[in-house]
Design a protein around this motif. Structure first.
Motif, PDB file in Angstrom:
ATOM      1  N   VAL A  92     -54.246 -37.035 -35.866  1.00  0.00           N
ATOM      2  CA  VAL A  92     -55.268 -37.587 -34.972  1.00  0.00           C
ATOM      3  C   VAL A  92     -56.626 -37.672 -35.668  1.00  0.00           C
ATOM      4  CG1 VAL A  92     -54.106 -36.839 -32.865  1.00  0.00           C
ATOM      5  CG2 VAL A  92     -55.798 -35.343 -33.913  1.00  0.00           C
ATOM      6  N   ASP A  93     -56.806 -36.907 -36.723  1.00  0.00           N
ATOM      7  CA  ASP A  93     -58.051 -36.900 -37.495  1.00  0.00           C
ATOM      8  C   ASP A  93     -57.716 -36.733 -38.970  1.00  0.00           C
ATOM      9  OD1 ASP A  93     -60.051 -37.057 -35.403  1.00  0.00           O
ATOM     10  OD2 ASP A  93     -59.567 -34.973 -34.902  1.00  0.00           O
ATOM     11  N   ILE A  94     -58.757 -36.801 -39.786  1.00  0.00           N
ATOM     12  CA  ILE A  94     -58.615 -36.608 -41.233  1.00  0.00           C
ATOM     13  C   ILE A  94     -59.660 -35.590 -41.672  1.00  0.00           C
ATOM     14  CG2 ILE A  94     -58.845 -37.707 -43.494  1.00  0.00           C
ATOM     15  CD1 ILE A  94     -57.970 -40.337 -42.135  1.00  0.00           C
ATOM     16  N   ARG A  95     -59.236 -34.675 -42.535  1.00  0.00           N
ATOM     17  CA  ARG A  95     -60.165 -33.705 -43.110  1.00  0.00           C
ATOM     18  C   ARG A  95     -60.225 -33.944 -44.609  1.00  0.00           C
ATOM     19  NH1 ARG A  95     -58.662 -29.271 -40.620  1.00  0.00           N
ATOM     20  NH2 ARG A  95     -60.421 -29.371 -39.194  1.00  0.00           N
ATOM     21  N   ALA A  96     -61.421 -33.811 -45.195  1.00  0.00           N
ATOM     22  CA  ALA A  96     -61.610 -34.013 -46.627  1.00  0.00           C
ATOM     23  C   ALA A  96     -62.005 -32.696 -47.293  1.00  0.00           C
ATOM     24  CB  ALA A  96     -62.700 -35.055 -46.868  1.00  0.00           C
ATOM     25  N   ALA A 124     -53.893 -32.521 -33.244  1.00  0.00           N
ATOM     26  CA  ALA A 124     -54.753 -32.454 -32.058  1.00  0.00           C
ATOM     27  C   ALA A 124     -55.385 -31.076 -31.864  1.00  0.00           C
ATOM     28  CB  ALA A 124     -53.965 -32.854 -30.816  1.00  0.00           C
ATOM     29  N   ALA A 125     -54.771 -30.036 -32.419  1.00  0.00           N
ATOM     30  CA  ALA A 125     -55.314 -28.679 -32.313  1.00  0.00           C
ATOM     31  C   ALA A 125     -56.300 -28.363 -33.438  1.00  0.00           C
ATOM     32  CB  ALA A 125     -54.175 -27.664 -32.315  1.00  0.00           C
ATOM     33  N   GLY A 126     -56.532 -29.324 -34.343  1.00  0.00           N
ATOM     34  CA  GLY A 126     -57.463 -29.117 -35.443  1.00  0.00           C
ATOM     35  C   GLY A 126     -56.852 -28.486 -36.675  1.00  0.00           C
TER      36      GLY A 126
END
Length: 115
Positions: free
Chosen positions: A56-60, A79-81
């Motif tokens: 759901v997201d992208i982390r760099a 979704a939970a990070g």
């Protein structure tokens, strides 16, 4: 701008291992005087990462490879990070960014820091 063609790149070509990602991140943290100003991220690569199941997201994460090249490593986030890092499930760490210098927009106000 770099001459690298990213339109026909396989996923495996842009995948790195967790161990490699950790080594690059540690190397980055050891050198606070890095000269990288930005990273170019091709659209096709973002689309592939977002298409992975549960992303759901992208982390760099920031790192430096064995040749001293600054890297921006990307992982999918659920979704939970939580980072989705499990190659056996198809949850990869991606290295497909291109650092600036070498892929800079030298006229950008973020590059030149001019208002």
């Amino acid at each position: 701008m770099s001459e690298k063609d990213t339109t026909n790149t396989s996923i495996e070509e842009n995948v790195i291992t967790l161990q490699t990602a950790q080594e690059w991140a540690a190397r980055w943290r050891e050198n606070p005087l890095n000269t990288v100003k930005a990273h170019l991220i091709p659209r096709v690569d973002i689309n592939e990462l977002l298409a992975e199941k549960y992303v759901v997201d992208i982390r760099a994460y920031i790192g430096v490879d064995d040749q001293g090249v600054n890297k921006l490593m990307l992982v999918g986030v659920d979704a939970a990070g939580n980072d989705l890092i499990n190659a056996s499930n198809g949850d990869y760490i991606y290295d497909f960014t291109q650092p600036c210098p070498n892929t800079c927009d030298v006229d950008s106000p973020l590059y030149t820091l001019k208002p």
